[in-house]
Design a protein around this motif. Structure first.
Motif, PDB file in Angstrom:
ATOM      1  N   VAL A 213     147.457  51.527 -46.556  1.00  8.39           N
ATOM      2  CA  VAL A 213     146.531  52.033 -45.534  1.00  8.39           C
ATOM      3  C   VAL A 213     145.227  51.245 -45.560  1.00  8.39           C
ATOM      4  CG1 VAL A 213     145.094  54.007 -44.881  1.00  8.39           C
ATOM      5  CG2 VAL A 213     147.506  54.351 -45.423  1.00  8.39           C
ATOM      6  N   VAL A 214     144.690  51.025 -46.753  1.00 12.88           N
ATOM      7  CA  VAL A 214     143.429  50.277 -46.872  1.00 12.88           C
ATOM      8  C   VAL A 214     143.605  48.855 -46.351  1.00 12.88           C
ATOM      9  CG1 VAL A 214     141.745  49.343 -48.498  1.00 12.88           C
ATOM     10  CG2 VAL A 214     142.579  51.677 -48.784  1.00 12.88           C
ATOM     11  N   ALA A 215     144.688  48.204 -46.763  1.00 14.09           N
ATOM     12  CA  ALA A 215     144.929  46.824 -46.315  1.00 14.09           C
ATOM     13  C   ALA A 215     145.140  46.766 -44.806  1.00 14.09           C
ATOM     14  CB  ALA A 215     146.143  46.250 -47.042  1.00 14.09           C
ATOM     15  N   SER A 216     145.893  47.716 -44.273  1.00 16.48           N
ATOM     16  CA  SER A 216     146.147  47.744 -42.831  1.00 16.48           C
ATOM     17  C   SER A 216     144.854  47.993 -42.059  1.00 16.48           C
ATOM     18  CB  SER A 216     147.177  48.830 -42.508  1.00 16.48           C
ATOM     19  OG  SER A 216     147.362  48.955 -41.116  1.00 16.48           O
ATOM     20  N   THR A 217     144.022  48.898 -42.562  1.00 19.10           N
ATOM     21  CA  THR A 217     142.745  49.190 -41.901  1.00 19.10           C
ATOM     22  C   THR A 217     141.852  47.956 -41.888  1.00 19.10           C
ATOM     23  OG1 THR A 217     142.878  51.508 -42.602  1.00 19.10           O
ATOM     24  CG2 THR A 217     140.716  50.685 -41.919  1.00 19.10           C
ATOM     25  N   PHE A 218     141.787  47.257 -43.020  1.00 17.86           N
ATOM     26  CA  PHE A 218     140.971  46.048 -43.106  1.00 17.86           C
ATOM     27  C   PHE A 218     141.502  44.968 -42.160  1.00 17.86           C
ATOM     28  CE2 PHE A 218     140.150  41.883 -45.108  1.00 17.86           C
ATOM     29  CZ  PHE A 218     138.759  41.906 -45.098  1.00 17.86           C
ATOM     30  N   LEU A 219     142.821  44.810 -42.130  1.00 20.65           N
ATOM     31  CA  LEU A 219     143.428  43.781 -41.289  1.00 20.65           C
ATOM     32  C   LEU A 219     143.209  44.074 -39.811  1.00 20.65           C
ATOM     33  CD1 LEU A 219     145.215  41.281 -40.975  1.00 20.65           C
ATOM     34  CD2 LEU A 219     147.224  42.775 -41.168  1.00 20.65           C
ATOM     35  N   THR A 220     143.431  45.322 -39.406  1.00 23.98           N
ATOM     36  CA  THR A 220     143.255  45.665 -38.001  1.00 23.98           C
ATOM     37  C   THR A 220     141.784  45.598 -37.594  1.00 23.98           C
ATOM     38  OG1 THR A 220     143.264  48.025 -38.620  1.00 23.98           O
ATOM     39  CG2 THR A 220     145.339  47.078 -37.851  1.00 23.98           C
ATOM     40  N   ALA A 221     140.874  45.909 -38.536  1.00 25.32           N
ATOM     41  CA  ALA A 221     139.446  45.776 -38.236  1.00 25.32           C
ATOM     42  C   ALA A 221     139.101  44.316 -37.957  1.00 25.32           C
ATOM     43  CB  ALA A 221     138.613  46.314 -39.388  1.00 25.32           C
ATOM     44  N   LEU A 222     139.665  43.405 -38.749  1.00 34.17           N
ATOM     45  CA  LEU A 222     139.433  41.981 -38.501  1.00 34.17           C
ATOM     46  C   LEU A 222     139.978  41.560 -37.140  1.00 34.17           C
ATOM     47  CD1 LEU A 222     140.224  40.211 -41.913  1.00 34.17           C
ATOM     48  CD2 LEU A 222     137.997  40.500 -40.812  1.00 34.17           C
ATOM     49  N   LEU A 223     141.188  42.027 -36.834  1.00 37.42           N
ATOM     50  CA  LEU A 223     141.793  41.676 -35.552  1.00 37.42           C
ATOM     51  C   LEU A 223     140.997  42.252 -34.382  1.00 37.42           C
ATOM     52  CD1 LEU A 223     145.564  42.222 -36.413  1.00 37.42           C
ATOM     53  CD2 LEU A 223     144.421  40.038 -36.006  1.00 37.42           C
ATOM     54  N   ALA A 224     140.366  43.398 -34.606  1.00 41.65           N
ATOM     55  CA  ALA A 224     139.593  44.027 -33.546  1.00 41.65           C
ATOM     56  C   ALA A 224     138.229  43.377 -33.351  1.00 41.65           C
ATOM     57  CB  ALA A 224     139.418  45.517 -33.845  1.00 41.65           C
ATOM     58  N   VAL A 225     137.666  42.820 -34.423  1.00 43.25           N
ATOM     59  CA  VAL A 225     136.287  42.317 -34.373  1.00 43.25           C
ATOM     60  C   VAL A 225     136.221  40.819 -34.101  1.00 43.25           C
ATOM     61  CG1 VAL A 225     134.212  41.928 -35.754  1.00 43.25           C
ATOM     62  CG2 VAL A 225     135.362  44.148 -35.829  1.00 43.25           C
ATOM     63  N   VAL A 226     137.105  40.049 -34.732  1.00 40.19           N
ATOM     64  CA  VAL A 226     136.975  38.586 -34.673  1.00 40.19           C
ATOM     65  C   VAL A 226     137.069  38.033 -33.249  1.00 40.19           C
ATOM     66  CG1 VAL A 226     138.030  36.408 -35.364  1.00 40.19           C
ATOM     67  CG2 VAL A 226     137.669  38.216 -37.052  1.00 40.19           C
ATOM     68  N   PRO A 227     138.109  38.385 -32.445  1.00 41.30           N
ATOM     69  CA  PRO A 227     138.161  37.807 -31.091  1.00 41.30           C
ATOM     70  C   PRO A 227     136.921  38.117 -30.266  1.00 41.30           C
ATOM     71  CG  PRO A 227     140.250  38.847 -31.654  1.00 41.30           C
ATOM     72  CD  PRO A 227     139.277  39.249 -32.715  1.00 41.30           C
ATOM     73  N   SER A 228     136.473  39.376 -30.320  1.00 47.76           N
ATOM     74  CA  SER A 228     135.280  39.747 -29.553  1.00 47.76           C
ATOM     75  C   SER A 228     134.052  39.010 -30.057  1.00 47.76           C
ATOM     76  CB  SER A 228     135.060  41.263 -29.632  1.00 47.76           C
ATOM     77  OG  SER A 228     136.145  41.955 -29.068  1.00 47.76           O
ATOM     78  N   GLY A 229     133.929  38.870 -31.383  1.00 47.79           N
ATOM     79  CA  GLY A 229     132.780  38.168 -31.948  1.00 47.79           C
ATOM     80  C   GLY A 229     132.735  36.707 -31.535  1.00 47.79           C
ATOM     81  N   VAL A 230     133.894  36.045 -31.547  1.00 47.84           N
ATOM     82  CA  VAL A 230     133.950  34.636 -31.155  1.00 47.84           C
ATOM     83  C   VAL A 230     133.581  34.472 -29.683  1.00 47.84           C
ATOM     84  CG1 VAL A 230     135.483  32.664 -30.831  1.00 47.84           C
ATOM     85  CG2 VAL A 230     135.625  34.027 -32.933  1.00 47.84           C
ATOM     86  N   VAL A 231     134.148  35.347 -28.845  1.00 47.09           N
ATOM     87  CA  VAL A 231     133.854  35.253 -27.413  1.00 47.09           C
ATOM     88  C   VAL A 231     132.384  35.556 -27.139  1.00 47.09           C
ATOM     89  CG1 VAL A 231     134.315  36.297 -25.160  1.00 47.09           C
ATOM     90  CG2 VAL A 231     136.206  35.709 -26.677  1.00 47.09           C
ATOM     91  N   ASP A 232     131.823  36.568 -27.816  1.00 47.40           N
ATOM     92  CA  ASP A 232     130.399  36.873 -27.643  1.00 47.40           C
ATOM     93  C   ASP A 232     129.537  35.669 -27.993  1.00 47.40           C
ATOM     94  OD1 ASP A 232     130.567  39.411 -26.659  1.00 47.40           O
ATOM     95  OD2 ASP A 232     130.403  40.401 -28.613  1.00 47.40           O
ATOM     96  N   LEU A 233     129.898  34.983 -29.080  1.00 49.86           N
ATOM     97  CA  LEU A 233     129.138  33.812 -29.492  1.00 49.86           C
ATOM     98  C   LEU A 233     129.191  32.721 -28.424  1.00 49.86           C
ATOM     99  CD1 LEU A 233     127.546  32.267 -31.661  1.00 49.86           C
ATOM    100  CD2 LEU A 233     129.739  31.546 -32.642  1.00 49.86           C
ATOM    101  N   VAL A 234     130.383  32.463 -27.894  1.00 51.98           N
ATOM    102  CA  VAL A 234     130.532  31.435 -26.866  1.00 51.98           C
ATOM    103  C   VAL A 234     129.776  31.819 -25.603  1.00 51.98           C
ATOM    104  CG1 VAL A 234     132.188  30.256 -25.373  1.00 51.98           C
ATOM    105  CG2 VAL A 234     132.736  30.663 -27.784  1.00 51.98           C
ATOM    106  N   VAL A 235     129.900  33.098 -25.197  1.00 53.65           N
ATOM    107  CA  VAL A 235     129.219  33.559 -23.985  1.00 53.65           C
ATOM    108  C   VAL A 235     127.708  33.423 -24.136  1.00 53.65           C
ATOM    109  CG1 VAL A 235     128.700  35.602 -22.591  1.00 53.65           C
ATOM    110  CG2 VAL A 235     131.063  35.085 -23.202  1.00 53.65           C
TER     111      VAL A 235
END
Length: 309
Positions: A213-235
């Motif tokens: 559960v902990v590993a899955s939560t950490f992994l899904t948090a990364l998947l949820a944050v990284v794409p948006s963070g990269v796009v925000d930076l580019v924008v």
């Protein structure tokens, strides 16, 4: 030799070489270690990516899109939100409609994620039974099961709320107990009783499941944050230059939808492999499947005798 499930029609005996991965599910059905569960989840997604993304598009992307609007990432909602909140400046101050909307969207997304877990379980169930898989049929089956699943979802939310209220990190306890509610509803038609069934399955390997559960939560948090963070930076880098200001919300919303689809499909796939592992350890689910494979009954009764049917 690692026990496996039949990769062809259940009525035909099938043998596999040691370590073979059944082509129909993406992982070996049997007891799995920590790494094998995560690897199996991605193996399942690798094979069923199209069907899983189609399910996510229907079940979890609508609330995710609304969440993008509530976050103020679209020009349209800025105007609408200003009107609803009696806030002509569009700054978000007002009567709290945005806060209420965020709560509603969060609940909708939670329910949609559970429904996606049921959808994934039905997909696995039909693959193991050698039945044809159609997205529309899977969605209909999910909708039928979510009637009873609503009760399980409510109990799940109550448990999470109690765990968070007692101690913030204590929410890991109900998260662990309720990890496999979706697979139970989809494969066993558990309905509201899926809560008790999930607790029964996880309690024998509670701490091992909590690590997942902990590993899955950490992994899904990364998947949820990284794409948006990269796009925000580019924008932000392109703001006021090549990207018109009025259209800045488009790549941000697209990144948010992509992140939600990735995080939700990975989360439910990890829950699915955890369910398979728990059933194999507690109930010999893989051994039952091998018995059906090696000693098939008549074709007319095979579907009902298969443990996954």
């Amino acid at each position: 030799m690692s026990p496996t499930v039949p990769a062809s029609s259940p009525a035909q005996p099938t043998t596999h070489a040691p370590g073979d991965e059944p082509a129909t599910v993406g992982f070996v059905v049997g007891p799995m270690g920590f790494v094998e569960k995560l690897d199996g989840a991605f193996g399942f997604l690798r094979i069923e990516l199209g069907a899983m993304l189609a399910g996510a598009a229907v079940l979890v992307l609508p609330p995710s899109l609304l969440a993008q609007l509530l976050a103020g990432r679209t020009t349209a909602f800025t105007v609408l939100g200003a009107d609803l909140n009696n806030d002509p400046t569009g700054t978000g101050a007002g009567s709290g409609w945005n806060g209420l909307g965020s709560v509603v969207v969060s609940l909708w997304l939670s329910l949609g994620t559970l429904a996606l877990g049921v959808y994934a379980a039905l997909l696995l169930r039909r693959r193991l039974a050698g039945q044809p898989v159609e997205v529309r049929s899977l969605l209909r089956g999910t909708a039928r099961r979510m009637g009873g699943g609503l009760g399980a979802w409510v109990l799940h939310l109550v448990g999470l709320g109690i765990g968070f209220a007692v101690c913030g990190i204590g929410v890991l306890v109900p998260m662990t107990w309720f990890l496999v509610i979706g697979p139970v509803i989809g494969i066993e038609d558990g309905g509201w009783r899926a809560v008790g069934r999930s607790m029964s399955l996880t309690q024998s390997r509670f701490f091992g499941t909590m690590v997942v559960v902990v590993a899955s939560t950490f992994l899904t948090a990364l998947l949820a944050v990284v794409p948006s963070g990269v796009v925000d930076l580019v924008v932000n880098m392109l703001a006021g230059t090549t990207l018109p200001t009025d259209w800045e919300w488009v790549p941000r919303a697209a990144a948010g939808l992509l992140a939600t689809a990735a995080a939700s499909t990975v989360a439910v796939s990890v829950a699915l492999t955890s369910y398979v592992d728990l059933r194999c350890r507690r109930e010999g689910w893989d051994l039952m499947s091998r018995m059906v494979d090696e000693f098939p009954s008549a074709p007319t009764t095979q579907a009902s005798s298969a443990p996954w049917a």
